[in-house]
Design a protein around this motif. Structure first.
Motif, short mmCIF file in Angstrom:
data_model
loop_
_atom_site.label_atom_id
_atom_site.label_comp_id
_atom_site.label_asym_id
_atom_site.label_seq_id
_atom_site.Cartn_x
_atom_site.Cartn_y
_atom_site.Cartn_z
N GLU A 29 8.32 -6.92 3.21
CA GLU A 29 7.42 -6.47 4.42
C GLU A 29 5.96 -7.35 4.19
OE1 GLU A 29 5.52 -3.19 7.35
OE2 GLU A 29 7.14 -2.79 5.86
N ALA A 30 5.37 -7.01 3.12
CA ALA A 30 3.95 -7.36 2.91
C ALA A 30 3.89 -8.87 2.80
CB ALA A 30 3.38 -6.78 1.42
N ALA A 31 4.73 -9.45 2.03
CA ALA A 31 4.80 -11.01 1.70
C ALA A 31 5.07 -11.70 3.13
CB ALA A 31 5.78 -11.31 0.57
N ALA A 32 6.07 -11.13 4.02
CA ALA A 32 6.32 -11.57 5.46
C ALA A 32 5.18 -11.54 6.28
CB ALA A 32 7.59 -10.75 5.90
N GLU A 33 4.43 -10.46 6.22
CA GLU A 33 3.00 -10.10 6.98
C GLU A 33 2.17 -11.51 6.60
OE1 GLU A 33 1.59 -6.27 6.82
OE2 GLU A 33 3.65 -5.55 7.69
N TYR A 36 -0.84 -15.02 1.07
CA TYR A 36 0.48 -15.67 1.23
C TYR A 36 0.99 -16.17 -0.20
CZ TYR A 36 4.00 -19.20 2.11
OH TYR A 36 5.29 -19.91 2.23
N PHE A 37 0.24 -16.95 -1.00
CA PHE A 37 0.72 -17.67 -2.12
C PHE A 37 0.88 -16.47 -3.14
CE2 PHE A 37 -0.86 -21.36 0.01
CZ PHE A 37 0.42 -22.14 -0.09
N SER A 38 0.26 -15.43 -3.41
CA SER A 38 0.10 -14.45 -4.25
C SER A 38 1.24 -13.41 -3.97
CB SER A 38 -1.16 -13.75 -4.61
OG SER A 38 -1.50 -13.04 -3.40
N LEU A 39 1.58 -13.10 -2.83
CA LEU A 39 2.59 -12.22 -2.63
C LEU A 39 3.96 -12.69 -2.61
CD1 LEU A 39 0.71 -10.11 0.40
CD2 LEU A 39 1.39 -9.32 -1.89
N THR A 40 4.07 -13.86 -2.06
CA THR A 40 5.36 -14.90 -2.08
C THR A 40 5.83 -15.28 -3.27
OG1 THR A 40 4.39 -16.70 -1.10
CG2 THR A 40 5.16 -15.08 0.46
N ALA A 41 4.87 -15.66 -4.32
CA ALA A 41 5.15 -16.40 -5.62
C ALA A 41 6.65 -15.68 -6.22
CB ALA A 41 4.14 -16.08 -6.56
N PRO A 42 6.63 -14.35 -6.30
CA PRO A 42 8.08 -13.95 -6.81
C PRO A 42 9.32 -14.50 -5.91
CG PRO A 42 6.59 -12.22 -6.81
CD PRO A 42 5.90 -13.31 -5.86
N PHE A 43 9.28 -14.86 -4.87
CA PHE A 43 10.22 -15.22 -3.99
C PHE A 43 10.30 -16.88 -3.50
CE2 PHE A 43 8.00 -11.21 -2.91
CZ PHE A 43 9.15 -10.22 -3.58
#
Length: 179
Positions: free
Chosen positions: A12-16, A41-48
């Motif tokens: 959810e947080a990365a999607a937002e 965006y880049f910090s929250l999505t890095a693991p994905f």
């Protein structure tokens, strides 16, 4: 050239953060938020995310082709840009922009009826492509049909093991985008 891959279905947080960043950059202007939308965006999505350079993708594509995980196909064209210029895009009614985005998303997800796996064109350029869960699952099923000794030999390579892990992981998260 590099391949930047990302889960379709993010937590959810990365999607937002992705939605906010896409919304902000869709205006065609630089982000003026503090902190910038791209930072979250880049910090929250890095693991994905998963990145490959041209040579790494060529190795993965070659093994996928040899094991029947992909199929050759001609891509269908993306929709023509219906806007006169960037100002026309910025001032356009949201419904008009949404219609174009939906058509582009459908083109990104295209497959070829009657084929199993991932069309090779989705792995030949950096997109925008959407490789869906069904395509990935079909590709992995084809891989599992390979003789165990051949799979064991292929899996001695770190890159191939990482790629297989990525595919297995993304199959459970809507697939991945290629950008």
């Amino acid at each position: 050239m590099s391949y930047d891959l990302e889960w379709v279905e993010l937590p959810e947080a990365a999607a937002e953060a992705r939605t906010r960043w896409e919304s902000c950059t869709a205006r065609g202007l630089a982000c003026d938020h503090v902190p910038r939308c791209s930072e979250a965006y880049f910090s929250l999505t890095a693991p994905f995310q998963f990145q490959l350079n041209l040579a790494g993708m060529a190795v993965c594509r070659d093994v996928m082709r040899r094991t029947g995980m992909t199929y050759p196909a001609e891509q269908q064209p993306f929709p023509a840009w219906p806007f006169k210029d960037i100002e026309d895009w910025r001032s356009a009614d949201q419904a008009r922009r949404d219609a174009y985005n939906a058509a582009e998303r459908a083109a990104s997800a295209q497959t070829v009826a009657g084929h199993t796996g991932i069309p090779e064109f989705k792995l030949l350029s950096n997109g925008p492509w959407l490789v869906g869960s069904q395509e990935i699952t079909q590709a992995l099923d084809r891989y599992e049909e390979e003789p165990a000794d051949e799979r064991a030999e292929l899996e001695t390579g770190d890159l191939w093991r990482e790629w297989l892990g990525w595919l297995r992981e993304t199959a459970a998260h809507g697939g991945f985008t290629v950008g």
